[in-house]
Design an enzyme around this catalytic site. Structure first.
Site, short mmCIF file in Angstrom:
data_model
loop_
_atom_site.label_atom_id
_atom_site.label_comp_id
_atom_site.label_asym_id
_atom_site.label_seq_id
_atom_site.Cartn_x
_atom_site.Cartn_y
_atom_site.Cartn_z
N TYR A 3 -34.87 37.39 -148.27
CA TYR A 3 -35.41 38.42 -148.33
C TYR A 3 -35.91 39.08 -146.40
CZ TYR A 3 -39.77 36.42 -148.16
OH TYR A 3 -40.60 35.15 -147.95
N LEU A 7 -39.92 27.82 -141.48
CA LEU A 7 -39.31 29.10 -141.83
C LEU A 7 -40.04 29.84 -139.54
CD1 LEU A 7 -37.45 31.79 -142.65
CD2 LEU A 7 -40.32 32.55 -142.78
N1 PDD Z 1 -43.89 35.76 -145.26
N2 PDD Z 1 -43.49 30.60 -143.11
C1 PDD Z 1 -42.91 31.29 -144.65
C2 PDD Z 1 -43.31 30.95 -145.25
C3 PDD Z 1 -43.38 32.78 -144.19
O1 PDD Z 1 -42.85 33.34 -145.79
C4 PDD Z 1 -43.68 33.45 -143.85
C5 PDD Z 1 -43.31 35.01 -143.41
C6 PDD Z 1 -44.19 33.06 -142.20
C7 PDD Z 1 -44.51 34.02 -141.33
O2 PDD Z 1 -42.95 34.65 -140.58
P1 PDD Z 1 -43.55 36.04 -139.89
O3 PDD Z 1 -43.75 35.34 -138.86
O4 PDD Z 1 -41.32 35.91 -140.05
O5 PDD Z 1 -43.75 36.51 -140.62
C8 PDD Z 1 -43.56 31.36 -142.52
C9 PDD Z 1 -43.59 36.71 -145.24
C10 PDD Z 1 -45.11 37.75 -144.36
C11 PDD Z 1 -44.01 37.17 -146.41
O6 PDD Z 1 -43.64 36.27 -147.30
O7 PDD Z 1 -44.72 38.29 -147.28
#
Ligand code: PDD
Length: 291
Positions: free
Chosen positions: A33, A205
């Protein structure tokens, strides 16, 4: 107004949207996703989200359901039909539908689901006060770089935070190394005023927001290092903050029972939050959807 979702080729009212019970996303969490923030009608870092989506798919041998151009047209149409200018786009691609069997066929047609949600993001008020986090054991698998929908460890950690009336759960290895948080990346300002965040290895991530903050921080002359740090170092840090699509830059003022520095949001975090807001404001509707 009822929300419109896109599900496998059709735009449908969200309350009637359905997926097949043998969709592998449903049975095995066999899918990936992305969450993209829509700021004043412009997606933030859209190309980077699509690039990460492509990588997640490739790592799991799920073929993209269509070209990125076609996918972008559909996302724009879902945004248009829901008249969203501020909020999030959620998109999920599952391996497809098949009789339940752990092994997969490489000829399945991937499922594609897109929803949008209005929202204004974390409030200035919350950011200016700073948030509390709890620490939790990182019990996830060894490929956290893939944005998989298999989020059980993340939701358990986030619930631990919610139960403690905290904003997030910061995850750590058995050795006490901070990896990231349940849905955001973690940063500290070390004793020597260097910004530190975990390197983008398979253990975290690689956040799109993290990458943008790295760029903004370096361009602003901050000293930045990508290296692991411990829970102990985090507790003693000058500042702690989180970054993420739905978090922007969020100062942390408390970790479990421990107060960070003087208990107020730090200047680095607030400055970077400002810079990130300017960055989002600079989005150009003509080019923001380019991949
Ligand atoms: N989550 N680490 C994890 C485990 C995450 O699920 C997310 C983002 C991030 C931050 O990544 P980014 O800057 O690309 O949003 C780091 C999204 C927002 C979610 O699961 O809703």
């Amino acid at each position: 107004m009822s929300h419109i979702a896109y599900v496998n080729g059709r735009y449908v009212p969200q309350q009637h949207a359905q997926v097949h019970i043998e969709d592998r996303g449903y049975q095995f969490a066999d899918g990936v996703y992305e969450v993209v923030y829509l700021w004043k009608g412009c997606p933030v870092d859209y190309a980077a989200h699509i690039q990460r989506l492509g990588r997640s798919l490739e790592e799991l041998e799920i073929p993209p359901p269509m070209s990125w151009g076609a996918l972008t047209s559909i996302i724009k149409e879902v945004v248009r039909r829901n008249r969203i200018v501020q909020g999030i786009v959620y998109l999920q691609i599952n391996r497809g539908v098949a009789a339940r069997n752990h092994a997969y066929s490489r000829t399945l047609r991937p499922s594609l689901i897109i929803t949008v949600k209005h929202g204004t993001g974390p409030s200035e008020k919350v950011a200016n006060r700073g948030v509390k986090v709890v620490s939790a054991a990182d019990i996830r698998w060894a490929r956290r770089d893939i944005k998989s929908v298999a989020l059980l460890p993340n939701i358990l950690a986030k619930q631990k935070a919610a139960d403690a009336k905290a904003f997030e759960a910061v995850l750590h290895t058995p050795e006490g190394i901070v990896t990231e948080a349940s849905a955001s990346n973690v940063w500290i300002v070390a004793k020597d005023k260097t910004l530190v965040t975990h390197p983008a290895t398979k253990d975290i991530l690689g956040g799109v927001t993290r990458a943008t903050i790295l760029k903004l921080a370096r361009a602003s002359g901050y000293k930045v290092t990508e290296r692991p740090f411990s829970v102990k170092e985090m507790r003693a840090a000058k500042e702690v903050f989180l970054t993420g699509t739905t978090t922007f830059v969020m100062p942390v003022v408390q970790i479990d029972q421990h107060t960070v520095a003087n208990g107020a949001p730090g200047e680095f975090a607030l400055d970077l939050r400002n810079r990130y807001t300017h960055y989002m404001n600079s989005g150009n509707p003509e080019t923001a959807w380019n991949v």
